[in-house]
Structure formats: structure tokens, C-alpha cells
Write a protein that holds these residues in place. Structure first.
Motif, PDB file in Angstrom:
ATOM      1  N   VAL A   3     -10.774 -98.207  13.289  1.00 50.32           N
ATOM      2  CA  VAL A   3     -11.020 -97.293  14.402  1.00 50.32           C
ATOM      3  C   VAL A   3     -10.290 -95.972  14.172  1.00 50.32           C
ATOM      4  CG1 VAL A   3     -10.603 -96.912  16.860  1.00 50.32           C
ATOM      5  CG2 VAL A   3     -11.503 -99.093  16.084  1.00 50.32           C
ATOM      6  N   ILE A   4      -9.047 -96.029  13.694  1.00 49.73           N
ATOM      7  CA  ILE A   4      -8.310 -94.803  13.392  1.00 49.73           C
ATOM      8  C   ILE A   4      -9.035 -93.991  12.322  1.00 49.73           C
ATOM      9  CG2 ILE A   4      -6.185 -93.902  12.379  1.00 49.73           C
ATOM     10  CD1 ILE A   4      -4.684 -96.192  13.713  1.00 49.73           C
ATOM     11  N   PHE A  61      -3.324 -92.230   6.429  1.00 49.99           N
ATOM     12  CA  PHE A  61      -3.083 -93.308   5.461  1.00 49.99           C
ATOM     13  C   PHE A  61      -1.979 -94.235   5.942  1.00 49.99           C
ATOM     14  CE2 PHE A  61      -0.193 -94.569   2.004  1.00 49.99           C
ATOM     15  CZ  PHE A  61      -1.004 -95.460   1.320  1.00 49.99           C
ATOM     16  N   TYR A  62      -0.910 -93.685   6.479  1.00 52.29           N
ATOM     17  CA  TYR A  62       0.245 -94.466   6.926  1.00 52.29           C
ATOM     18  C   TYR A  62      -0.142 -95.424   8.050  1.00 52.29           C
ATOM     19  CZ  TYR A  62       5.039 -95.327   8.587  1.00 52.29           C
ATOM     20  OH  TYR A  62       6.219 -95.908   8.975  1.00 52.29           O
ATOM     21  N   ALA A  63      -0.884 -94.915   9.039  1.00 52.70           N
ATOM     22  CA  ALA A  63      -1.265 -95.749  10.179  1.00 52.70           C
ATOM     23  C   ALA A  63      -2.257 -96.838   9.773  1.00 52.70           C
ATOM     24  CB  ALA A  63      -1.855 -94.881  11.288  1.00 52.70           C
ATOM     25  N   THR A  64      -3.270 -96.481   8.998  1.00 51.49           N
ATOM     26  CA  THR A  64      -4.260 -97.482   8.587  1.00 51.49           C
ATOM     27  C   THR A  64      -3.645 -98.531   7.671  1.00 51.49           C
ATOM     28  OG1 THR A  64      -4.950 -96.003   6.791  1.00 51.49           O
ATOM     29  CG2 THR A  64      -6.200 -95.904   8.836  1.00 51.49           C
ATOM     30  N   PHE A  67       6.526-103.197  10.598  1.00 45.43           N
ATOM     31  CA  PHE A  67       7.441-102.060  10.708  1.00 45.43           C
ATOM     32  C   PHE A  67       6.673-100.751  10.838  1.00 45.43           C
ATOM     33  CE2 PHE A  67       9.608 -98.574   8.509  1.00 45.43           C
ATOM     34  CZ  PHE A  67      10.758 -98.464   9.288  1.00 45.43           C
ATOM     35  N   ILE A  68       5.620-100.578  10.036  1.00 48.51           N
ATOM     36  CA  ILE A  68       4.836 -99.337  10.083  1.00 48.51           C
ATOM     37  C   ILE A  68       4.157 -99.180  11.439  1.00 48.51           C
ATOM     38  CG2 ILE A  68       2.836 -98.150   9.118  1.00 48.51           C
ATOM     39  CD1 ILE A  68       3.562 -99.311   6.402  1.00 48.51           C
ATOM     40  N   VAL A  69       3.525-100.256  11.921  1.00 48.44           N
ATOM     41  CA  VAL A  69       2.842-100.176  13.215  1.00 48.44           C
ATOM     42  C   VAL A  69       3.833 -99.877  14.328  1.00 48.44           C
ATOM     43  CG1 VAL A  69       1.540-101.519  14.920  1.00 48.44           C
ATOM     44  CG2 VAL A  69       0.931-101.659  12.502  1.00 48.44           C
ATOM     45  N   THR A  70       4.983-100.525  14.292  1.00 54.05           N
ATOM     46  CA  THR A  70       6.008-100.257  15.299  1.00 54.05           C
ATOM     47  C   THR A  70       6.468 -98.808  15.252  1.00 54.05           C
ATOM     48  OG1 THR A  70       6.756-102.552  15.156  1.00 54.05           O
ATOM     49  CG2 THR A  70       8.248-100.974  16.180  1.00 54.05           C
ATOM     50  N   SER A  71       6.662 -98.290  14.043  1.00 51.37           N
ATOM     51  CA  SER A  71       7.098 -96.899  13.919  1.00 51.37           C
ATOM     52  C   SER A  71       6.040 -95.931  14.417  1.00 51.37           C
ATOM     53  CB  SER A  71       7.446 -96.597  12.460  1.00 51.37           C
ATOM     54  OG  SER A  71       6.297 -96.671  11.630  1.00 51.37           O
ATOM     55  N   PRO A 130      -1.210 -84.408   7.687  1.00 50.06           N
ATOM     56  CA  PRO A 130      -2.113 -85.223   8.520  1.00 50.06           C
ATOM     57  C   PRO A 130      -2.865 -86.282   7.719  1.00 50.06           C
ATOM     58  CG  PRO A 130      -2.994 -83.013   8.238  1.00 50.06           C
ATOM     59  CD  PRO A 130      -1.601 -82.984   7.701  1.00 50.06           C
ATOM     60  N   GLY A 131      -3.189 -85.972   6.462  1.00 48.19           N
ATOM     61  CA  GLY A 131      -3.852 -86.979   5.632  1.00 48.19           C
ATOM     62  C   GLY A 131      -2.947 -88.168   5.359  1.00 48.19           C
ATOM     63  N   PHE A 132      -1.682 -87.903   5.084  1.00 52.81           N
ATOM     64  CA  PHE A 132      -0.736 -89.000   4.873  1.00 52.81           C
ATOM     65  C   PHE A 132      -0.528 -89.788   6.161  1.00 52.81           C
ATOM     66  CE2 PHE A 132       3.608 -90.665   5.016  1.00 52.81           C
ATOM     67  CZ  PHE A 132       3.600 -91.499   3.908  1.00 52.81           C
TER      68      PHE A 132
END
Length: 298
Positions: A230-231, A277-280, A40-44, A272-274
Motif C-alpha cells: 500500500v505504501i 524503501f525503508y518503510a516497505t 524495529f523499522i516499523v516501530t521507528s 524520500p526514495g530511501f
């Protein structure tokens, strides 16, 4: 007699359905809450990056917009994440920053994964001098600290997204080469590989039709986990000033700009820090879910 036989047949339990391996893999994935959350996170993240111009409240703030009257405003109803040092909306720039992170993932893994996969296949299957040369080169490249190598390349070349991709890709293929090499060495000793060789199959057929399908699972898991690294690695380069040029929004450079005004103007770093964190977190959870689904080690 026929009535008795038909009634006895009706009383017999139905034969159990044979579940396919694909269905069982999907069942394991869907029953893993962390994997579902990661998907779900990656899709978002992908949807946010694709539809950034439609989602961002102030899409024009991505460029060189200056509004000193609105500089360093705290989060409110107008600017949900506050503004930066020149009055640009931080939330809008963070949303567009996802695009840079995903472009870096696509560029780095789109090049390093095929290179590492091919070198791992060839070295594990060919053996001999070819194996020693490729594994020796891989070990040499693995001995180089990635961040130091990226800093050196970034200082020589002009800081931009392309050169950031180059600096990361030069070392990233080694991990995939080593992983595929281990799998290939194991699969190459199987009886069906020897049977294919004795039947006259070409080396290309054996490599890409017999061995490579056995590597798809571990490559998929490794690639997904690597996307998170990578991110994070790209954000580190941007934090050090070796990423994209301003005013292009990048999550790492936004954190670097915001840290100058801590702790009073904390909102410049928080959003931006969150986002980093959200993407990784999403890619890590998805990678762990794929590892459980394929039942592999990566």
C-alpha cells in the motif's frame, strides 16, 4: 524407609515444562534476526510519524514556505538532506511524509481487511449461490489492473488523500476475501464445526467464534505484508500526480519533483526514495517474521 524414598525422589529428573504455543511462536519470532529488524523499522517509522513535529528540524517547511535564496542547496550541517526547488528542507518534509503513508495504510487496510474477511467467511461457509456470487465478483475485481483502476478513479475524482484511499480500497479487499475463503473452506469441514452446528450454535457463532479465530494468523501476516504494498502503491499514485495536493509533503510526489533535476541535484530524490524503501522493507521483514512465527502461508 521414608528417607530412602525421599532421596530417590530427589534423584529423579524434574518433569519438563510444557511450553505454550504462544511462547513457542514468540521464541521463533525473537530468534529470527530479519523479523526483529523489521519490527524495529516499523516501530521507528510509526514513532517518526507520530512525533514528526518534534523531530523535524524545520517543521514550518511542511506548509507553503518559499525561500528562493536557499533553493537546491546540497546537504550540509544546516540542511542535512538539502533543500528542494523552493528552498524547503527535504528532511523535514520526508519525516512528515511518513504520516501520509501511514494514514494511507490505516485507511486502506482498515476498510478492505474487514470487508474481505467477512466476504471470505460468508462465501466459504455458506456455499451454493452465495459462494458463486462472491467468488465470481472477487475474480472479476482481481482481473482489473489495480494501477489502471486507480488512474481512472483519480482522473475522475479530485486528487487528494481520501480519493487515493478509495481508489486503492476498491480492489484491495479481493486478496483478503480469497485468502479467508480458502481457510474457511478448510476449517468448515472439520468435525468440531459440525458438532457446533448439531448442538444448535447459530451461524454467527460458528463464523465468528469457531472459524474466524483460525483465520487470524493468516490475516495478520497478509495485512502486514500488504502495508508495504500500500505504501509503494500510494507513492506510485502520488508520483503520477494522483495523491495529496501540494504543499502537503508526500514521499511519491517529492520523488517526482526531485527527478526533474537529476542527476545534478540528486538529493531531491535520495531522501524520500530511501524513506519509501525503508518503510516497505520494514513491513516486508515483519510480515515474513510473522509468517514464520505463526507457521502459515499467506
Amino acid at each position: 524407609m521414608s528417607a530412602v524414598s525421599s532421596s530417590s525422589a530427589a534423584l529423579q529428573p524434574a518433569a519438563p515444562k510444557v511450553l505454550s504455543a504462544r511462547y513457542m511462536a514468540w521464541y521463533r519470532f525473537s530468534r529470527n534476526p530479519a523479523a526483529v529488524i523489521g519490527a524495529f523499522i516499523v516501530t521507528s517509522v510509526i514513532l517518526i510519524a507520530v512525533f514528526a513535529p518534534l523531530i523535524a528540524p524545520y517543521a514550518e517547511h511542511v506548509g507553503s514556505v518559499v525561500n528562493f535564496r536557499a533553493r537546491h542547496l546540497p546537504p550540509d550541517l544546516e540542511y542535512l538532506a538539502g533543500t528542494d526547488k523552493v528552498g524547503r528542507d527535504i528532511l523535514s518534509r520526508t519525516i512528515f511524509g511518513f504520516r501520509i503513508s501511514l494514514l494511507l495504510v490505516i485507511g486502506v487496510l482498515g476498510v478492505s481487511v474487514p470487508i474481505g474477511t467477512i466476504l471470505g467467511l460468508v462465501s466459504g461457509y455458506a456455499g451454493g449461490m452465495t459462494e458463486r456470487v462472491i467468488t465470481g465478483l472477487t475474480n472479476i475485481m482481481l482481473a482489473l489492473p489495480p494501477l489502471v483502476m486507480a488512474l481512472a478513479i483519480g482522473n475522475v475524482l479530485e486528487p487528494n488523500l481520501t480519493n487515493a484511499m478509495i481508489s486503492v480500497t476498491l480492489l484491495w479487499w479481493t486478496w483478503h476475501a480469497r485468502l479467508v475463503y480458502r481457510v474457511t473452506r478448510t476449517v468448515a469441514s472439520e468435525d468440531y464445526i459440525e458438532a457446533a452446528r448439531l448442538s444448535g450454535a447459530s451461524h454467527m457463532h460458528i463464523l465468528f467464534r469457531e472459524i474466524l479465530p483460525n483465520c487470524v494468523a493468516v490475516i495478520s501476516v497478509k495485512t502486514t505484508l500488504d502495508a508495504a504494498y500500500v505504501i509503494l502503491f500510494g507513492a506510485s499514485l502520488s508520483f503520477l500526480g494522483l495523491g495529496v495536493k501540494p504543499p502537503t509533503p508526500d514521499l511519491g510526489s517529492m520523488v517526482a519533483d526531485g527527478r526533474q533535476y537529476l542527476p545534478d541535484m540528486w538529493w531531491g530524490v535520495l531522501t524520500p526514495g530511501f524513506a519509501i524503501f525503508y518503510a516497505t522493507l520494514g513491513f516486508n521483514l515483519l510480515g515474513d517474521g510473522l509468517r514464520d512465527m505463526f507457521d502459515v502461508e499467506a
